[in-house]
Design a protein around this motif. Structure first.
Motif, PDB file in Angstrom:
ATOM      1  N   HIS A  49       8.397  -3.742  -6.758  1.00  0.00           N
ATOM      2  CA  HIS A  49       7.524  -2.736  -6.250  1.00  0.00           C
ATOM      3  C   HIS A  49       7.370  -3.313  -4.885  1.00  0.00           C
ATOM      4  O   HIS A  49       7.497  -4.482  -4.749  1.00  0.00           O
ATOM      5  N   ASN A  50       7.105  -2.783  -3.910  1.00  0.00           N
ATOM      6  CA  ASN A  50       6.776  -3.132  -2.594  1.00  0.00           C
ATOM      7  C   ASN A  50       5.359  -3.056  -2.187  1.00  0.00           C
ATOM      8  O   ASN A  50       4.434  -2.950  -3.274  1.00  0.00           O
ATOM      9  N   TYR A  51       5.056  -3.547  -0.926  1.00  0.00           N
ATOM     10  CA  TYR A  51       3.487  -3.770  -0.620  1.00  0.00           C
ATOM     11  C   TYR A  51       2.795  -2.109  -0.632  1.00  0.00           C
ATOM     12  O   TYR A  51       1.541  -2.123  -0.510  1.00  0.00           O
ATOM     13  N   ARG A  52       3.764  -1.041  -0.788  1.00  0.00           N
ATOM     14  CA  ARG A  52       2.924   0.255  -0.737  1.00  0.00           C
ATOM     15  C   ARG A  52       2.882   0.594  -2.125  1.00  0.00           C
ATOM     16  O   ARG A  52       2.379   1.866  -2.444  1.00  0.00           O
ATOM     17  N   ASP A  53       3.182  -0.198  -3.396  1.00  0.00           N
ATOM     18  CA  ASP A  53       3.113  -0.045  -4.719  1.00  0.00           C
ATOM     19  C   ASP A  53       4.418   1.068  -4.978  1.00  0.00           C
ATOM     20  O   ASP A  53       3.921   1.811  -6.122  1.00  0.00           O
ATOM     21  N   GLU A  54       5.148   1.261  -4.363  1.00  0.00           N
ATOM     22  CA  GLU A  54       6.243   2.053  -4.810  1.00  0.00           C
ATOM     23  C   GLU A  54       7.352   1.305  -5.680  1.00  0.00           C
ATOM     24  O   GLU A  54       7.564   0.148  -5.347  1.00  0.00           O
ATOM     25  N   CYS A  66       7.163  -8.890  -1.510  1.00  0.00           N
ATOM     26  CA  CYS A  66       5.956  -8.627  -2.322  1.00  0.00           C
ATOM     27  C   CYS A  66       6.030  -9.396  -3.603  1.00  0.00           C
ATOM     28  O   CYS A  66       7.200  -9.134  -4.194  1.00  0.00           O
TER      29      CYS A  66
END
Length: 223
Positions: A164-169, A206
């Motif tokens: 996941h990335n910092y956008r929680d995707e 992340c």
């Protein structure tokens, strides 16, 4: 990268903590090669310590029989007989015949491996059974396919899908498939590094909660 006959096998694991709970094994079996990718539940030192047990069981059972479903059944039985506290584990186990390209496999609760054909068709490899350590008398099915020249087999742990990335995707299946199709078609290690690079670019630094493992197998018939 490992070569076995017409097969190129490239693999990599990134641990979320000091010791990975994922493991990869490649073992020579005469005219075939045994390939395993496993993922032990839990993280860090606790999960990492159990990889020794699973790899030991794999070595023991692959010496007496190289049929994937038989190996997995034996590993599951022995794991269920072990002391209390043994974690569950998923496993993708494959036998690749380097002479005729035949792939026999068994998936124990593991994310389905992907087989990208040279003509662009994508197949998911589901056959198998439950997680290792879940049911002592579980039965496991064998799946089969043929790898032809230019076909690519990809096995991965769920940490790849759930990165996941910092956008929680999450990276997810669609991105994995898209990157597999875009990966360089020349060598297995080039495809591996391209796909791992895409995951790393996506997460953007992340911190990850799970190990990430990837195996790429390509059949290249000598000219």
């Amino acid at each position: 990268m490992v070569r076995h006959g017409a097969f190129e096998i490239a693999s990599e694991t990134f641990a979320a903590r000091h010791l990975p709970g994922d493991f990869i094994a490649v073992e020579d079996a005469g005219d075939s090669v045994i390939l395993a990718l496993g993922d032990i539940t839990g993280k860090g030192l606790a999960a990492g310590m159990w990889t020794t047990l699973l790899l030991g069981l794999l070595a023991i059972h692959s010496k007496s029989n190289i049929e994937p479903e038989t190996i997995v059944t034996g590993m599951n039985r022995d794991l269920c007989r072990a002391s209390i506290g043994v974690p569950l584990a998923s496993l993708f186990l494959a036998k690749l015949n380097s002479e005729n390209g035949r792939l026999d496999y068994c998936s124990a609760g593991h994310p389905p491996a992907l087989l990208l054909r040279a003509d662009g068709r994508l197949e998911s490899l589901f056959d198998g059974g439950p997680l290792l350590g879940a049911v002592s008398q579980a039965s496991f099915a064998k799946g089969s396919a043929e790898l032809r020249d230019g076909d690519v087999l990809v096995a991965y742990s769920d940490g790849i899908m759930e990165a996941h990335n910092y956008r929680d995707e999450e990276f997810g299946f669609d991105r994995l498939e898209a990157q597999l199709r875009r990966a360089p078609g020349s060598y297995a290690d080039a495809a591996l590094f391209s796909m791992l690079g895409a995951v790393q670019d996506f997460v953007g630094g992340c911190p990850q909660a799970d190990d990430m493992s990837l195996v790429v197998v390509r059949r290249r018939t000598p000219q």
